[in-house]
Design an enzyme around this catalytic site. Structure first.
Site, short mmCIF file in Angstrom:
data_model
loop_
_atom_site.label_atom_id
_atom_site.label_comp_id
_atom_site.label_asym_id
_atom_site.label_seq_id
_atom_site.Cartn_x
_atom_site.Cartn_y
_atom_site.Cartn_z
N ASN A 61 9.69 11.44 27.25
CA ASN A 61 11.02 10.83 27.27
C ASN A 61 11.92 11.65 28.18
O ASN A 61 12.34 12.75 27.81
CB ASN A 61 11.56 10.79 25.83
CG ASN A 61 12.95 10.22 25.75
OD1 ASN A 61 13.48 9.71 26.74
ND2 ASN A 61 13.55 10.30 24.58
N LYS A 63 14.87 11.06 29.01
CA LYS A 63 16.27 10.97 28.57
C LYS A 63 17.21 10.70 29.76
O LYS A 63 16.82 10.01 30.69
CB LYS A 63 16.65 12.22 27.77
CG LYS A 63 15.67 12.46 26.60
CD LYS A 63 16.09 13.53 25.66
CE LYS A 63 15.07 13.68 24.53
NZ LYS A 63 15.46 14.68 23.55
N HIS A 145 15.85 6.23 18.75
CA HIS A 145 15.83 7.68 18.93
C HIS A 145 17.09 8.28 18.28
O HIS A 145 18.15 7.67 18.30
CB HIS A 145 15.78 8.02 20.42
CG HIS A 145 15.47 9.47 20.66
ND1 HIS A 145 16.44 10.44 20.58
CD2 HIS A 145 14.32 10.11 20.94
CE1 HIS A 145 15.88 11.62 20.82
NE2 HIS A 145 14.60 11.44 21.04
N GLU A 191 1.69 0.15 4.68
CA GLU A 191 1.14 -0.99 3.94
C GLU A 191 1.49 -2.28 4.67
O GLU A 191 2.48 -2.95 4.35
CB GLU A 191 1.72 -1.03 2.53
CG GLU A 191 1.32 0.15 1.67
CD GLU A 191 1.78 -0.05 0.22
OE1 GLU A 191 1.84 -1.20 -0.23
OE2 GLU A 191 2.11 0.94 -0.41
#
Ligand code: PGA
Length: 256
Positions: A61, A63, A145, A191
């Protein structure tokens, strides 16, 4: 569905660039089969979990860093770097350099945006749509983020809608959970709706780690049984160091 402190959206990711426009029920199945959890809990470390191919995954990343000059150099370094085969590698430049990076970077590395709009484009000043990202060859988007949550003020509901839209339109999502002061007492329960009571089971779940990963600590971290890759910030701005992090998959293999 997911850990207590993980809200309605828990992070979603696909493992390959091909993501069909499956809607309604099959879309839900898609979401769950590609589930990825990401946490950026600065100043603490963060953990990303995801369901997918089981392959080691390293994302960089960038940024809000870089200029044409520095990014040209970084792309050149990445293009000449040697990466182990069995790692998914993704980099995420700032919007304005996405097209340039996407068209000059080796196919070995996929490109991610750092944000996307909640729905179809239109009169939304300053936003970038998923359709526009796809148009320039972008395969992924980072959503939720901690820097967008804490500094910009995005909340779970907003991020969840963005994630659903991006996935539905075929973009992979690297999604982040937040506000977890300590992971010590958290068990993440993955799940998927399609697996509950149906007799079907999820095949592989990857958990990747983010937070101050660098060329010096990646080998040790990669050895940990429950780390299947990294989300890298600062150290992804240096091509050779990022390559070292990608190739730390070899430590994992040795440890196994
Ligand atoms: P860092 O950033 O590697 O510079 O600590 C990680 C992140 O923000 O995901």
């Amino acid at each position: 569905m997911v850990a207590t402190s993980c809200p309605q959206f828990s992070g979603l990711r696909r493992s390959s660039p091909i993501f069909h426009n499956a809607r309604s029920q099959s879309f839900l199945q898609h979401i769950n089969s590609q589930l990825r959890l990401s946490s950026s809990r600065k100043p603490c470390r963060s953990v990303v979990a995801m369901a997918g191919s089981g392959k080691f995954f390293v994302g960089g990343n960038w940024k809000c860093n870089g200029t044409i000059d520095s990014i040209t150099k970084l792309v050149s370094d990445l293009n000449s770097a040697k990466f182990e085969n069995d790692v998914d590698v993704v980099v995420s430049p700032p919007f304005v350099y996405l097209d340039m990076v996407s068209s000059s970077l080796t196919d070995r590395i996929e490109v991610s945006a750092q944000n996307s709009w909640i729905g179809k484009g239109g009169a939304f000043t300053g936003e970038i749509s998923v359709e526009q990202l796809k148009d320039i060859g972008c395969k992924w988007v980072i959503l939720g983020h901690s820097e967008r949550r804490h500094i910009i003020g995005e909340d779970d509901q907003f991020i969840g809608k963005k994630a659903a839209y991006a996935l539905n339109e075929g973009l992979g999502v690297i999604a982040c959970i937040d506000v977890v002061p300590s992971w010590d007492n958290i068990v993440i329960a993955y799940e998927p709706v399609w697996a509950i009571g149906t007799g079907k089971v999820a095949s592989k779940t990857r958990i990747i780690y983010g937070g101050s990963v660098n060329g010096s600590n990646c080998a040790e971290l990669a050895k940990q049984a429950d780390i299947d890759g990294f989300l890298v910030g600062g150290a992804s701005l240096k091509g050779p160091e990022f390559a070292t992090i990608v190739n730390s998959v070899t430590s994992k293999k040795v440890a196994a």
